[in-house]
Write an enzyme that holds these catalytic residues in place. Structure first.
Site, PDB file in Angstrom:
ATOM      1  N   GLU A   1      42.123  -4.541 -13.880  1.00  0.00           N
ATOM      2  CA  GLU A   1      41.887  -4.580 -12.427  1.00  0.00           C
ATOM      3  C   GLU A   1      41.087  -3.401 -11.887  1.00  0.00           C
ATOM      4  OE1 GLU A   1      45.717  -5.419 -10.598  1.00  0.00           O
ATOM      5  OE2 GLU A   1      46.126  -6.953 -12.088  1.00  0.00           O
TER       6      GLU A   1
ATOM      7  N   ASN B   1      39.961  -6.813 -17.620  1.00  0.00           N
ATOM      8  CA  ASN B   1      40.797  -7.890 -17.082  1.00  0.00           C
ATOM      9  C   ASN B   1      40.834  -7.790 -15.559  1.00  0.00           C
ATOM     10  OD1 ASN B   1      42.676 -10.045 -17.631  1.00  0.00           O
ATOM     11  ND2 ASN B   1      44.366  -8.656 -17.132  1.00  0.00           N
TER      12      ASN B   1
ATOM     13  N   HIS C   1      45.826 -16.061 -11.592  1.00  0.00           N
ATOM     14  CA  HIS C   1      47.061 -16.231 -10.825  1.00  0.00           C
ATOM     15  C   HIS C   1      46.779 -17.128  -9.623  1.00  0.00           C
ATOM     16  CE1 HIS C   1      49.299 -13.254 -13.038  1.00  0.00           C
ATOM     17  NE2 HIS C   1      48.307 -12.399 -12.911  1.00  0.00           N
TER      18      HIS C   1
ATOM     19  N   GLU D   1      46.213 -14.609 -17.619  1.00  0.00           N
ATOM     20  CA  GLU D   1      47.534 -14.437 -16.979  1.00  0.00           C
ATOM     21  C   GLU D   1      47.885 -15.605 -16.071  1.00  0.00           C
ATOM     22  OE1 GLU D   1      47.957 -10.715 -14.904  1.00  0.00           O
ATOM     23  OE2 GLU D   1      47.115  -9.538 -16.546  1.00  0.00           O
TER      24      GLU D   1
ATOM     25  N   ASP E   1      49.529 -18.238 -13.887  1.00  0.00           N
ATOM     26  CA  ASP E   1      50.774 -18.821 -13.380  1.00  0.00           C
ATOM     27  C   ASP E   1      50.394 -19.499 -12.069  1.00  0.00           C
ATOM     28  OD1 ASP E   1      50.467 -16.484 -11.869  1.00  0.00           O
ATOM     29  OD2 ASP E   1      52.368 -15.609 -12.477  1.00  0.00           O
TER      30      ASP E   1
HETATM   31  O1  G3I Z   1      62.249  -1.565 -16.533  1.00  0.00           O
HETATM   32  C1  G3I Z   1      62.311  -0.852 -15.285  1.00  0.00           C
HETATM   33  C2  G3I Z   1      63.674  -0.310 -15.097  1.00  0.00           C
HETATM   34  O2  G3I Z   1      63.934   0.669 -16.070  1.00  0.00           O
HETATM   35  C3  G3I Z   1      63.754   0.265 -13.705  1.00  0.00           C
HETATM   36  O3  G3I Z   1      65.019   0.782 -13.460  1.00  0.00           O
HETATM   37  C4  G3I Z   1      63.433  -0.804 -12.675  1.00  0.00           C
HETATM   38  C5  G3I Z   1      63.473  -0.265 -11.247  1.00  0.00           C
HETATM   39  O4  G3I Z   1      62.392  -0.727 -10.469  1.00  0.00           O
HETATM   40  O5  G3I Z   1      62.142  -1.254 -12.907  1.00  0.00           O
HETATM   41  C6  G3I Z   1      61.918  -1.811 -14.166  1.00  0.00           C
HETATM   42  O6  G3I Z   1      60.535  -1.950 -14.272  1.00  0.00           O
HETATM   43  C7  G3I Z   1      59.932  -3.057 -13.622  1.00  0.00           C
HETATM   44  C8  G3I Z   1      59.075  -3.760 -14.653  1.00  0.00           C
HETATM   45  O7  G3I Z   1      58.342  -4.807 -14.062  1.00  0.00           O
HETATM   46  C9  G3I Z   1      59.890  -4.313 -15.826  1.00  0.00           C
HETATM   47  O8  G3I Z   1      60.775  -5.286 -15.372  1.00  0.00           O
HETATM   48  C10 G3I Z   1      59.054  -2.560 -12.482  1.00  0.00           C
HETATM   49  O9  G3I Z   1      59.867  -2.014 -11.467  1.00  0.00           O
HETATM   50  C11 G3I Z   1      58.223  -3.711 -11.922  1.00  0.00           C
HETATM   51  O10 G3I Z   1      57.321  -3.214 -10.951  1.00  0.00           O
HETATM   52  C12 G3I Z   1      57.449  -4.357 -13.040  1.00  0.00           C
HETATM   53  O11 G3I Z   1      56.737  -5.466 -12.501  1.00  0.00           O
HETATM   54  C13 G3I Z   1      55.648  -5.893 -13.281  1.00  0.00           C
HETATM   55  C14 G3I Z   1      54.356  -5.754 -12.464  1.00  0.00           C
HETATM   56  O12 G3I Z   1      53.261  -6.255 -13.228  1.00  0.00           O
HETATM   57  C15 G3I Z   1      54.050  -4.304 -12.075  1.00  0.00           C
HETATM   58  O13 G3I Z   1      53.729  -3.510 -13.206  1.00  0.00           O
HETATM   59  C16 G3I Z   1      55.851  -7.353 -13.667  1.00  0.00           C
HETATM   60  O14 G3I Z   1      57.000  -7.492 -14.509  1.00  0.00           O
HETATM   61  C17 G3I Z   1      54.611  -7.848 -14.409  1.00  0.00           C
HETATM   62  O15 G3I Z   1      54.749  -9.226 -14.700  1.00  0.00           O
HETATM   63  C18 G3I Z   1      53.379  -7.620 -13.541  1.00  0.00           C
HETATM   64  O16 G3I Z   1      52.243  -8.015 -14.283  1.00  0.00           O
HETATM   65  C19 G3I Z   1      50.978  -7.918 -13.632  1.00  0.00           C
HETATM   66  C20 G3I Z   1      49.967  -7.450 -14.663  1.00  0.00           C
HETATM   67  O17 G3I Z   1      50.375  -6.231 -15.243  1.00  0.00           O
HETATM   68  C21 G3I Z   1      48.566  -7.307 -14.049  1.00  0.00           C
HETATM   69  N1  G3I Z   1      48.167  -8.526 -13.360  1.00  0.00           N
HETATM   70  C22 G3I Z   1      49.126  -9.055 -12.389  1.00  0.00           C
HETATM   71  C23 G3I Z   1      50.484  -9.273 -13.070  1.00  0.00           C
HETATM   72  C24 G3I Z   1      51.484 -10.017 -12.184  1.00  0.00           C
HETATM   73  O18 G3I Z   1      51.768  -9.288 -11.032  1.00  0.00           O
END
Ligand code: G3I
Length: 321
Positions: free
Chosen positions: A127, A175, A211, A242, A244
């Site tokens: 991004e 990406n 998306h 990606e 969905d």
């Molecule tokens: O694992 C931690 C945990 O230790 C912590 O206590 C908790 C508190 O917030 O957070 C957990 O981490 C989360 C992580 O996902 C794992 O579950 C983050 O908060 C959360 O922000 C994160 O969200 C991810 C998001 O990207 C932001 O990085 C989503 O799962 C993931 O599917 C999403 O993926 C993105 C791609 O990287 C880029 N393109 C868009 C896509 C969808 O939004």
């Protein structure tokens, strides 16, 4: 899906973003992962936030689990993501401007080097475009973040050069989201990768995230196909990285998934098709509550791991290829 994709007249790796926790703890999820997909994208495990928690500390536990699972099941691995303006640990966000190039390239070298020969391809930069139309020509400029602030556009060149050096065999992708349709985002993305190619940056391809997160959103397969063909003229591959689909109904959702897969299958330079997750049980948007989704609205399998019409539509599309 996997068997049909492998046997299709036009074979295509078919993948999903996966996470270590459900792979370890959820038998139904693990079975779908192993039987339906020939490719795995690391959803969060290799983001800097998780893999590089301290300046001198790397944690490859979850990434290794995913890569080992893929190897055991003969799946291709797509690493996500070496460089991103988000998902960086706090310490990294506080690095002084003068030190950022060294920190970024060390990170790329260490992570891509650790997985040399095991991760077939990487999102080297995720991004790079601003989410807003804030550039000088009315389209999106570069996304502003710690790397861009320190190095300008050349952070992208440096990241790709470091990744190539760390694993010369890996395919290297840029990406981006929201560039499937004609318009200023696509124009800005095309112009960016054309500049990279012009400068000799070792980029191999572009990921179209695909998306579809809002009711009424859709992707026009014909426009997507023409973008993939435009990239081919620059010598670049493309992939659906990606997808969905919110979908107003399961049937609308099925049509969208199938249309995007069909676009990929029709273009010889489209190298893979990957969904962003497998089941709504762990969907990225439902899980994090960032969009007004109803349960069951984004991925091909529902929360109870039952197939939605999208799965049959994807199968039909593979059979027709
Ligand atoms: O694992 C931690 C945990 O230790 C912590 O206590 C908790 C508190 O917030 O957070 C957990 O981490 C989360 C992580 O996902 C794992 O579950 C983050 O908060 C959360 O922000 C994160 O969200 C991810 C998001 O990207 C932001 O990085 C989503 O799962 C993931 O599917 C999403 O993926 C993105 C791609 O990287 C880029 N393109 C868009 C896509 C969808 O939004």
């Amino acid at each position: 899906l996997r068997g049909l994709a492998e046997d299709a007249g036009r074979p295509l790796p078919i993948g999903a973003a996966m996470a270590a926790e459900p792979l370890a703890g959820d038998d139904g999820y693990r079975a779908l992962a192993a039987t339906q997909f020939s490719m795995l994208t690391t959803e969060n495990a290799l983001k800097p936030q998780f893999v590089h928690p301290g300046p001198d500390t790397y944690d490859f536990t979850e990434g290794d689990l995913l890569v080992d699972f893929a190897a055991a099941n003969r799946m291709r691995v797509h690493g996500h993501t070496l460089v991103f303006g988000e998902a960086n640990p706090r310490w990294m966000q506080q690095v002084a401007v003068a030190d950022r190039e060294r920190v970024m390239t060390d990170h790329v070298r260490t992570v891509a080097g650790h997985y040399r020969g095991r991760v077939a391809e990487w999102d080297v930069v995720n991004e790079p475009l601003s989410p807003d139309d804030d550039g000088p020509d009315g389209g999106p400029g570069l996304r502003e973040h710690l790397w861009q602030e320190a190095m300008g556009e050349s952070y992208i060149d440096k990241a790709f050069t470091a990744a190539r050096a760390a694993d010369p065999e890996a395919k290297l992708y840029l990406n981006e989201f929201g560039a499937e349709a004609d318009g200023p985002r696509w124009d800005a993305l095309y112009a960016l990768v054309a500049r990279l190619k012009e400068r000799g940056v070792p980029v191999d391809g572009v990921g179209f995230q695909s998306h579809i997160h809002e009711a009424g959103d859709h992707i026009d397969p014909a426009q997507l196909r023409s973008h993939i063909a435009d990239l081919a003229e620059l010598g670049l591959s493309a992939r659906i990285s990606e997808i969905d689909v919110y979908g107003e109904s399961p049937d609308v959702q099925a049509t969208q998934f199938a249309g995007v897969l069909g676009a990929c299958l029709s273009e010889p330079t489209c190298t893979s098709f990957s969904t962003w997750g497998i089941t709504d049980r762990y969907g990225s948007t439902a899980e994090h509550d960032s969009y007004p989704l109803e349960p069951g609205d984004e991925l091909p399998w529902d929360q109870l791991l039952r197939e939605k019409p999208a799965v049959a539509a994807l199968r039909d599309t593979l059979r027709a290829a």
